[in-house]
Scaffold this motif. Structure first.
Motif, short mmCIF file in Angstrom:
data_model
loop_
_atom_site.label_atom_id
_atom_site.label_comp_id
_atom_site.label_asym_id
_atom_site.label_seq_id
_atom_site.Cartn_x
_atom_site.Cartn_y
_atom_site.Cartn_z
N ILE A 147 -12.34 34.73 10.48
CA ILE A 147 -11.13 35.47 10.11
C ILE A 147 -11.56 36.93 9.94
O ILE A 147 -12.07 37.33 8.89
CB ILE A 147 -10.51 34.92 8.81
CG1 ILE A 147 -10.23 33.43 8.93
CG2 ILE A 147 -9.23 35.67 8.48
CD1 ILE A 147 -9.77 32.78 7.64
N SER A 148 -11.41 37.71 11.00
CA SER A 148 -11.84 39.10 10.97
C SER A 148 -10.63 40.02 10.94
O SER A 148 -9.48 39.57 11.03
CB SER A 148 -12.71 39.41 12.19
OG SER A 148 -12.01 39.15 13.39
N GLY A 149 -10.89 41.30 10.84
CA GLY A 149 -9.81 42.28 10.77
C GLY A 149 -9.03 42.21 9.47
O GLY A 149 -7.86 42.55 9.41
N ASN A 150 -9.69 41.72 8.41
CA ASN A 150 -9.03 41.59 7.12
C ASN A 150 -8.85 42.96 6.48
O ASN A 150 -9.82 43.67 6.23
CB ASN A 150 -9.86 40.68 6.21
CG ASN A 150 -9.15 40.33 4.92
OD1 ASN A 150 -8.00 40.70 4.72
ND2 ASN A 150 -9.83 39.61 4.05
N LYS A 151 -7.61 43.32 6.19
CA LYS A 151 -7.32 44.63 5.61
C LYS A 151 -7.12 44.57 4.09
O LYS A 151 -6.82 45.58 3.46
CB LYS A 151 -6.06 45.22 6.24
CG LYS A 151 -6.15 45.40 7.76
CD LYS A 151 -7.29 46.32 8.14
CE LYS A 151 -7.37 46.52 9.64
NZ LYS A 151 -8.50 47.38 10.04
N LYS A 152 -7.27 43.37 3.52
CA LYS A 152 -7.03 43.23 2.08
C LYS A 152 -8.13 43.92 1.29
O LYS A 152 -9.32 43.78 1.60
CB LYS A 152 -6.95 41.75 1.70
CG LYS A 152 -6.70 41.53 0.22
CD LYS A 152 -6.59 40.05 -0.11
CE LYS A 152 -6.37 39.84 -1.59
NZ LYS A 152 -6.26 38.42 -1.96
N LEU A 153 -7.74 44.64 0.25
CA LEU A 153 -8.70 45.30 -0.63
C LEU A 153 -8.90 44.41 -1.85
O LEU A 153 -8.01 44.23 -2.67
CB LEU A 153 -8.19 46.67 -1.05
CG LEU A 153 -9.11 47.49 -1.96
CD1 LEU A 153 -10.40 47.84 -1.22
CD2 LEU A 153 -8.42 48.76 -2.44
N TYR A 154 -10.08 43.82 -1.95
CA TYR A 154 -10.41 42.95 -3.08
C TYR A 154 -10.86 43.80 -4.26
O TYR A 154 -11.55 44.81 -4.10
CB TYR A 154 -11.50 41.96 -2.70
CG TYR A 154 -11.07 40.95 -1.66
CD1 TYR A 154 -10.45 39.77 -2.02
CD2 TYR A 154 -11.30 41.18 -0.31
CE1 TYR A 154 -10.05 38.83 -1.07
CE2 TYR A 154 -10.93 40.25 0.65
CZ TYR A 154 -10.30 39.09 0.26
OH TYR A 154 -9.91 38.18 1.21
#
Length: 503
Positions: free
Chosen positions: A361-368
């Protein structure tokens, strides 16, 4: 009859004289009525403006790229920053046909296009173009020194920002910066990283302090300030070198190329250009690199599945052979131990193949975000993730530009530990989180799992927490330049004491 005609002409003369006087008043004194914009006083033929040569006007009206775009998604960014960060957008914008008379936005776009043509060397300055006043001619070296600016405008800005107190109590730091903040990165000084934290969390105080002392400026801001002080030809050479290196197959020796083209720039600016190229190339190679890693993982899963089939057949043969022949008790025990060992190997390979066959699961834009200490918030984005059963695998990808290091560097290990902490808090520690450091270079790859190290992570968090607490105290007290510089010096001295070698 003659007397009536004479009086009529007198009345007409009075009316004509009244309107002539009114017209003369507006033309000669336009500032007396600010709301009136219908007349413009023409410049005398012998005025300095009309007598100036085109070359003189061009020199006086050359834009330096420090003006904001003024519209669109880059409204608040300078033209120079947009040219460096998104050259493709600039190229498309310059090709756009703008109707100047349609709206105010059209006139603004037309004006920006003309300025960009001058900055990019595609046109000459127009005498009719209204450009901002040029910045002061202070040498670029002043941005590298610890002296105060003598520009009255900077002093005015300092007074303005000194009236704003630092109200933020929660300090935000990035996963990629935490090793440098703790003094664990031998390639970057701790003070440089804390300047970035000061700018990102206490912008008003940062502007006030950097106006009074250039040594408080972050390295990026100092590099941009020096870049603006270069001549137009020098900036264009650097931009061309950057674009050529970014799109080349191999980065090459960027520092040597920059020094050959622009020999009189500082070493700090050379490193800034080199870093910009590597960051852009790394972002370009991010997706292909992760695809290479995922493909290699799937191929490994197929090999393990084939190995499972082979082991299963061997186990079946051993059991059939033991059933057909009369074996002693000792021989039966040996066959059982051999079969048990192969079954354990099959179980292990089966679990590994299932994990490696799972998609990325790449291209994750979520800011943890994760609170790692009181008033200390850690945040970051992961490059890729893989969910398998009760485990979450995260991948930190490094797109190398010259070669594979094939080792986990100390600061990269701390960065992976930070990402692990983010995901563990995200899932409330309800699952196992494993972090893998992945290197790619062209068609090569190297991968290693970063194991948990609670002692090292606790040491890093405590170190950063102490420095952050001191920074909060300085901001609440509206500290002066000397106090902040002393705190930055302490950060550097502690980083030298805390130099950490790979475990």
């Amino acid at each position: 009859m003659a007397s009536k005609l004479g009086r009529a002409w007198q009345r007409k003369a009075v009316v004509v004289f009244f309107f002539w006087a009114l017209l003369t008043l507006f033309v000669n004194e336009p500032d007396s009525n600010p709301g009136f914009t219908g007349f413009k006083k023409p410049a005398p033929r012998d005025s300095p403006i009309s007598a100036a040569t085109p070359a003189a006007v061009a020199v006086a009206t050359v834009p330096d790229g420090s003006e904001a775009m003024g519209f669109g998604r880059y409204k608040f960014k300078t033209m120079e920053d947009v040219i460096q960060e998104d050259p493709a957008w600039i190229k498309n914008f310059m090709k756009e046909e703008v109707q100047e008379k349609t709206s105010e936005l059209g006139r603004k776009k037309k004006e920006v296009q003309e300025k960009l043509r001058i900055i990019l060397g595609e046109g000459s300055p127009s005498p009719a173009l209204k450009l901002p006043r040029q910045s002061s001619e202070k040498p670029a070296a002043a941005y590298r020194q610890g002296t105060s600016f003598d520009d009255p405008r900077l002093e005015k800005m300092a007074r303005k920002y000194s009236q704003k107190s630092a109200k933020s109590s929660l300090i935000k730091i990035a996963c990629g910066e935490i090793a440098g903040l703790a003094g664990k990165n031998q390639f970057e000084s701790s003070s440089d990283k804390w300047k970035v934290v000061l700018r990102n969390n206490f912008m008003s105080a940062y502007k006030r302090l950097s106006c009074l002392d250039a040594a408080i400026m972050t390295r990026d801001d100092a590099d941009k300030a020096e870049m603006r002080k270069l001549s137009m030809a020098q900036r264009q050479k650097i931009i061309r070198l950057e674009q050529t290196a970014i799109h080349a197959e191999a980065a090459g020796n960027i520092a040597l190329q920059v020094r050959e083209e622009v020999p009189d720039i500082s070493p700090e600016l050379v490193r800034h250009v080199e870093k910009t190229v590597f960051v852009q190339r790394g972002g370009r190679d991010e997706k292909p690199g992760l695809e290479l890693v995922e493909k290699a993982e799937h191929e490994m899963a197929k090999k393990e599945e084939a190995k499972i089939v082979q082991l299963t057949e061997e186990i079946q043969k051993e059991k059939e052979l033991a059933a057909d022949e009369e074996l002693s008790k000792r021989q039966q025990e040996q066959v059982e131990r051999k079969c048990a060992k192969m079954e354990a190997q099959v179980e292990k390979l089966s679990k590994s193949a299932t994990q490696k066959a799972a998609p990325f699961i790449s291209g994750n834009k979520k800011l943890y975000r994760a609170l790692i200490a009181p008033d200390l918030l850690l945040q970051g984005k992961i490059d890729a993730q893989r969910d398998v059963e009760n485990e979450v695998h995260i991948f930190e990808h490094k797109a190398r530009q010259r070669r594979l290091f094939k080792t986990v560097r100390p600061y990269e290990k701390i960065q992976c530990l930070a990402y692990t902490e983010l995901i563990e808090q995200e899932y409330a520690r309800a699952c196992t989180v494993r972090c893998f450091l992945v290197e790619t270079y062209q068609d090569e790859k190297w991968q290693r799992e970063v194991k948990a190290d609670p002692d090292l992570w606790h040491e890093v968090v405590e170190n950063v927490r102490e420095k952050a607490f001191k920074l909060q105290q300085l901001m609440r007290q509206n500290a002066d330049v000397n106090d902040v510089r002393s705190w930055l010096d302490d950060c550097d001295s502690l980083s030298l004491e805390n130099q950490w070698t790979s475990r």
